[in-house]
Design an enzyme around this catalytic site. Structure first.
Site, short mmCIF file in Angstrom:
data_model
loop_
_atom_site.label_atom_id
_atom_site.label_comp_id
_atom_site.label_asym_id
_atom_site.label_seq_id
_atom_site.Cartn_x
_atom_site.Cartn_y
_atom_site.Cartn_z
CG ASN A 1 33.54 14.68 21.18
OD1 ASN A 1 34.18 14.70 19.57
ND2 ASN A 1 32.35 15.83 21.45
CG HIS B 1 28.87 17.69 20.39
ND1 HIS B 1 29.18 19.61 20.67
CD2 HIS B 1 29.34 17.22 21.56
CE1 HIS B 1 30.09 19.29 22.07
NE2 HIS B 1 30.25 17.47 22.47
CD GLU C 1 31.71 21.51 20.52
OE1 GLU C 1 32.28 20.73 19.78
OE2 GLU C 1 32.20 22.07 21.59
CD GLU D 1 28.75 16.55 25.25
OE1 GLU D 1 30.36 16.57 25.78
OE2 GLU D 1 29.40 17.47 25.20
N GLY E 1 34.44 22.73 27.61
CA GLY E 1 36.05 23.61 27.29
C GLY E 1 36.37 24.77 27.58
CB SER F 1 35.39 20.96 32.20
OG SER F 1 35.80 21.97 31.34
P1 13P Z 1 35.00 19.07 27.52
O1 13P Z 1 35.72 18.01 27.65
O2 13P Z 1 36.50 19.62 26.20
O3 13P Z 1 34.63 19.90 28.03
O4 13P Z 1 34.46 19.10 25.40
C1 13P Z 1 33.42 18.12 26.07
C2 13P Z 1 32.85 17.71 24.93
O5 13P Z 1 32.51 18.49 24.20
C3 13P Z 1 32.97 16.51 24.82
O6 13P Z 1 31.52 15.85 23.61
#
Ligand code: 13P
Length: 256
Positions: free
Chosen positions: A10, A98, A100, A170, A176, A216
């Protein structure tokens, strides 16, 4: 039943068209020298980068996904994108819900459900994200949150469509942040998700659905995570932005 490992990058709001093409060229340069084709490999660039990436992956096994889809076929929805547009652009997968999007753009289980139906209508493979916030985990609500997201997100979906759908677990506190869920913590959540899918759609469907871990994930932890019984791959953010990191992660996930 063996489920094929699926690793999806992603890219979030990173990589313009030239940068996206360069990343694919780097991935292609390593192709044939690695085992990445043993997994399903997907990259999900921003909308304006999709065209360049679809062109660049031609002749490879790499598939392209989008990061969102609107539920309507077309119309007055400024800033949105339809299943028809994605399909025409050569997209095969789409990330839905997602964290976010849930956190910053008002996505709810109901909008996730509407977007999921649109993806299925346009024959796109949905990657539906679920996961708890840190305070939900700390207050012992992880399973309750996952159950709610699954029941709401997958409402009125046929068993046949569910079998085609990919779920990404997730945990929001791991995205992140460099904090990965331990393999045990992640496995427990994946097991719960599969149990809920079985309750709604039956054991056979639940055994088919691939559940990715995201948060992560990197080369150093991918092997142990994907070795867990109910973890079938990863949805990768930061570690998908450099070809070498992404390929190392895929090899580890495949146990090579
Ligand atoms: P990271 O791997 O940067 O933690 O992000 C995970 C993510 O949100 C993938 O959709």
């Amino acid at each position: 039943m063996a489920r094929k490992v699926i690793i999806a990058g992603n890219w979030k709001m990173n990589k313009n068209a030239a940068e996206g093409k360069a990343l694919i060229e780097d991935l292609k340069a390593a192709c044939g020298k690695c085992c990445c084709c043993e997994a399903d490999v997907v990259v999900c660039p921003p909308f304006t980068t999709i065209g360049a990436v679809v062109e660049a992956v031609k002749g490879t096994a790499i598939k392209v996904g989008a990061q969102n889809i609107h539920w309507a076929d077309n119309g007055a929805f400024t800033g949105e994108i339809s299943g028809d547009m994605l399909k025409n652009a050569g997209v095969e997968y789409v990330i839905i819900g997602h964290s976010e999007r849930r956190q910053y753009f008002g996505e709810t289980d109901a909008t996730v459900n509407a977007r999921l139906k649109a993806a299925l209508k346009y024959d796109l493979i949905p990657i539906v994200c679920v996961g708890e916030l840190l305070d939900e985990r700390e207050s012992g609500k992880t399973e309750e949150v996952l159950t709610r997201q699954i029941k709401g997100g997958f409402a009125d979906i046929s068993a046949e469509d569910m079998a085609k759908t990919i779920v990404a677990y997730e945990p929001v506190w791991a995205i992140g942040t460099g904090k990965t869920a331990t393999p045990d913590i992640a496995q427990a959540a994946h097991k719960h998700i599969r149990k809920e899918i079985a309750a709604l759609f039956g054991e056979e469907v639940a055994e088919k659905v691939r559940i990715q871990y995201g948060g992560s994930m990197k080369a150093s932890n991918a092997r142990e995570l994907v070795a867990q019984k109910d973890i079938d791959g990863g949805l990768i953010g930061g570690a998908a932005l450099k070809a070498a990191d992404f390929l190392d992660l895929i090899k580890e996930a495949l146990g090579k």
